[in-house]
Write a protein that holds these residues in place. Structure first.
Motif, short mmCIF file in Angstrom:
data_model
loop_
_atom_site.label_atom_id
_atom_site.label_comp_id
_atom_site.label_asym_id
_atom_site.label_seq_id
_atom_site.Cartn_x
_atom_site.Cartn_y
_atom_site.Cartn_z
N HIS A 172 0.77 -1.12 0.14
CA HIS A 172 -0.12 -0.01 -0.06
C HIS A 172 0.79 1.22 0.09
N HIS A 173 1.96 1.38 0.61
CA HIS A 173 2.95 2.24 0.59
C HIS A 173 3.71 2.56 -0.63
N TRP A 174 3.91 1.26 -1.10
CA TRP A 174 4.81 1.38 -2.44
C TRP A 174 3.72 2.03 -3.69
N LEU A 175 2.57 1.70 -3.46
CA LEU A 175 1.75 2.31 -4.44
C LEU A 175 1.42 3.64 -4.35
N LEU A 176 1.48 4.20 -2.98
CA LEU A 176 0.96 5.60 -2.64
C LEU A 176 2.48 6.16 -3.05
N ALA A 177 3.42 5.65 -2.75
CA ALA A 177 4.69 6.47 -3.11
C ALA A 177 5.03 6.50 -4.61
N LEU A 178 4.72 5.54 -5.43
CA LEU A 178 4.76 5.45 -6.74
C LEU A 178 3.84 6.66 -7.58
N ASP A 179 2.49 6.75 -6.92
CA ASP A 179 1.71 7.78 -7.31
C ASP A 179 2.14 9.13 -7.25
N THR A 180 3.27 9.28 -6.67
CA THR A 180 3.73 10.77 -6.48
C THR A 180 4.87 11.05 -7.81
N VAL A 181 5.19 10.10 -8.51
CA VAL A 181 5.98 10.13 -9.69
C VAL A 181 5.08 11.34 -10.59
N ALA A 182 4.02 11.16 -10.52
CA ALA A 182 2.88 11.98 -11.55
C ALA A 182 3.42 13.56 -11.37
N PRO A 183 3.07 13.99 -10.03
CA PRO A 183 3.57 15.41 -9.82
C PRO A 183 4.94 15.82 -10.05
N ILE A 184 5.82 14.75 -9.67
CA ILE A 184 7.26 15.22 -9.86
C ILE A 184 7.49 15.37 -11.36
N VAL A 185 7.04 14.14 -12.14
CA VAL A 185 7.29 14.48 -13.71
C VAL A 185 6.78 15.70 -14.16
N ALA A 186 5.41 16.19 -13.83
CA ALA A 186 4.85 17.18 -14.46
C ALA A 186 5.50 18.50 -14.12
N ARG A 187 6.16 18.61 -12.83
CA ARG A 187 6.85 19.68 -12.38
C ARG A 187 8.17 19.81 -13.02
N THR A 188 8.66 18.65 -13.11
CA THR A 188 10.23 18.86 -13.80
C THR A 188 9.93 19.17 -15.22
N LEU A 189 9.00 18.51 -15.96
CA LEU A 189 8.81 19.15 -17.34
C LEU A 189 8.41 20.28 -17.53
N LEU A 190 7.66 20.96 -16.68
CA LEU A 190 7.29 22.24 -16.56
C LEU A 190 8.54 23.23 -16.35
N LEU A 191 9.34 22.87 -15.39
CA LEU A 191 10.67 23.58 -15.13
C LEU A 191 11.67 23.62 -16.48
N LEU A 192 11.62 22.34 -17.05
CA LEU A 192 12.55 22.12 -18.25
C LEU A 192 12.20 23.06 -19.42
N ALA A 193 10.72 23.07 -19.36
CA ALA A 193 9.93 24.05 -20.51
C ALA A 193 10.61 25.44 -20.24
N ALA A 194 10.74 25.87 -19.06
CA ALA A 194 11.07 27.35 -18.91
C ALA A 194 12.63 27.50 -18.93
N HIS A 195 13.37 26.25 -18.97
CA HIS A 195 14.73 26.37 -19.11
C HIS A 195 15.20 25.51 -20.33
N PRO A 196 15.13 25.94 -21.43
CA PRO A 196 15.40 25.36 -22.59
C PRO A 196 16.80 24.73 -22.80
N ALA A 197 17.59 25.64 -22.11
CA ALA A 197 19.13 25.39 -22.35
C ALA A 197 19.41 23.73 -21.81
N GLU A 198 18.83 23.62 -20.55
CA GLU A 198 18.95 22.65 -19.62
C GLU A 198 18.43 21.50 -20.40
N GLN A 199 17.12 21.65 -21.27
CA GLN A 199 16.29 20.87 -21.84
C GLN A 199 17.28 20.23 -22.86
N GLU A 200 17.81 21.17 -23.65
CA GLU A 200 18.71 20.75 -24.72
C GLU A 200 19.83 19.72 -24.15
N ALA A 201 20.57 20.27 -23.05
CA ALA A 201 21.80 19.67 -22.71
C ALA A 201 21.43 18.13 -22.17
#
Length: 475
Positions: A295-324
């Motif tokens: 139950h804890h593993w499922l809860l923890a893996l569900d948090t991957v969604a907000p992590i990925v969403a925020r990471t991609l949003l920050l990379l969109a704002a930092h195109p040089a980092e995305q290109e690297a």
């Protein structure tokens, strides 16, 4: 959650003694040094702490975030209020641990790095992770989980949990199978020119169920609804007694379903690894309940969604980092160090667990002041990770800081905690988020997103993931 209540106004006038500074009016004829006195929040300070820090955290939800509340707090700049309160407390008490009285009892807030370091160094048997409020919530969600365990039982469950999650290895033994799962599910995210959070959340949930329970559980939306209901009730920490009983009954149904999947799960899944662990086949297997941690593993893996969403949003704002990242993403390597650094920087800025709360199982001493067993101790991790006085470019997205030697042990940055309480799923969680982010970036660029992020300005204290929308373009 600790809701601060009033103390006498007189306590507000004792800040010098409260900070542990020797009282010059003490009996100078005594050969002994003055006994340090605890720093205690006065009435106004305690109310401000409750209003800007603990109450917003409770309303937001500890085990299942309430999207509308998070969005409202983000719009109001709530995290800035909290940081201002904690800075004022640190200045007023000279950095000493501050005791705040609340309805749940005293809470010791650690605001200096020396005290935070000691917090991480103390053994879990002394500074336990099952603080009363946390236990009340998690005992509904995972009654046989590590955090809700004590003594030798806790140590054995933690040992098995660590080995199943490969806590000491940057790449999990089932990495190739997990990467295959992500590769099969990721195409759903890149069918159009826009990627929104609800789709990302559903995709991550499928990935999580396959990693934990096996392919047969991928489409089990009923189990997902059950677990979501239990998590929501866990937010209330058993304050609604009738609802808690219903949540317990629902947990038993969910646990039976999990056991059914675990019995036929593929060998690389987490439940199969747990069931096949030697300790799970020994004389104490029933008490261990190795699969109970699912139950804890499922809860923890569900948090991957907000992590990925925020990471991609920050990379969109930092195109040089995305290109690297292009060479690493296209290369298809297993470890993805630069992309993992981006994920970890996202977690520094927007941690899943912004506060670390533990409870003492024995008398402890902080700056010469003795506190009894049962004292709740809080480290405001987000505050420390974004503290401009100690962290360079504290409010900026700087993934390179995670590539320097010793970054993982830097106590200023603790998205997964440190010491005996460090999250054993750290490597698996970061790798899962990095691999899924790479799957999106492999054939696409993230050219924009909402909410808008200005790379030239300090990042907001809260970034509500539910409202994230990403614009994709083919490379």
């Amino acid at each position: 959650m600790t809701e601060s209540v009033a103390r006498s106004e007189a306590a507000e006038e004792n800040t010098t003694a409260a900070a542990g500074i020797p009282d010059q009016a003490a009996d100078t004829g005594s050969a002994s040094l003055p006994v340090p006195r605890p720093a205690r929040a006065g009435r106004a300070e305690a109310v401000r702490f409750a209003a800007t820090h603990t109450l917003p955290a409770f309303v937001r939800g500890a085990f299942h975030l309430r999207p509308r509340v998070v969005a409202a707090q983000a719009a109001l700049g709530q995290q800035g209020w909290s940081a201002a309160t904690l800075r004022a407390m640190r200045a007023r008490h000279g950095g000493a641990p501050v005791e705040v009285r609340g309805l749940s009892g005293p809470l010791l807030v650690l605001l200096d790095h020396a005290d935070v370091r000691r917090f991480y160094e103390l053994p879990v048997r002394t500074l336990a992770m099952d603080a009363p409020d946390k236990y009340k919530g998690l005992s509904l969600l995972e009654p046989t989980g590590v955090i809700c365990s004590h003594g030798d039982t806790r140590e054995e469950r933690r040992r098995v949990n660590d080995e199943v999650l490969a806590a000491d290895r940057p790449v999990h033994p089932s990495c190739e199978e997990f990467r295959a799962v992500i590769a099969q599910e990721a195409p759903a995210l890149i069918q159009g020119a826009e990627l929104d959070f609800p789709l990302l959340r559903r995709t991550v949930a499928r990935i999580g169920r396959r990693m934990v329970l096996g392919d047969a559980a991928a489409g089990d939306e009923e189990l997902a609804r059950w677990l979501l209901a239990i998590r929501e009730e866990s937010n209330w920490m058993r304050m609604r007694r009738g609802r808690a009983a219903a949540a317990e009954a629902l947990y038993r149904k969910a646990a039976a379903r999990v056991e059914q999947y675990a019995a036929r799960a593929e060998p690389h899944t987490l439940t199969a690894l747990a069931r096949n662990h030697p300790a799970a086949k020994g004389p104490d297997a029933a008490a261990l309940d190795a699969v109970g941690q699912a139950h804890h593993w499922l809860l923890a893996l569900d948090t991957v969604a907000p992590i990925v969403a925020r990471t991609l949003l920050l990379l969109a704002a930092h195109p040089a980092e995305q290109e690297a990242l292009r060479a690493e993403v296209d290369g298809g390597g297993a470890e993805l160090p630069r992309l993992r650094a981006c994920v970890e920087e996202t977690l520094r800025l927007f941690p899943i667990v912004p506060d670390l709360v533990r409870v003492t199982r024995a008398e402890t001493e902080w700056r010469g002041v003795h506190y009894p067993a049962g004292t709740a101790v809080l480290v405001p991790a987000l505050f420390h990770q974004r503290d401009p006085e100690h962290v360079p470019a504290a409010h900026q997205f700087v993934p390179a800081r995670w590539l320097r030697s010793g970054a993982a042990q830097d106590i200023r940055m603790a998205p997964f905690s440190h010491g005996g309480g460090r999250c054993p799923g750290e490597h698996l969680g970061v790798l899962t988020a990095a691999v899924l982010t790479a799957a999106v970036l492999r054939g696409h660029r993230v050219t924009g997103g909402r909410p808008a992020v200005d790379p030239c300005r300090p990042l907001p204290g809260i970034l509500a993931s539910a409202g994230i929308r990403l614009t994709l373009a083919l490379r």
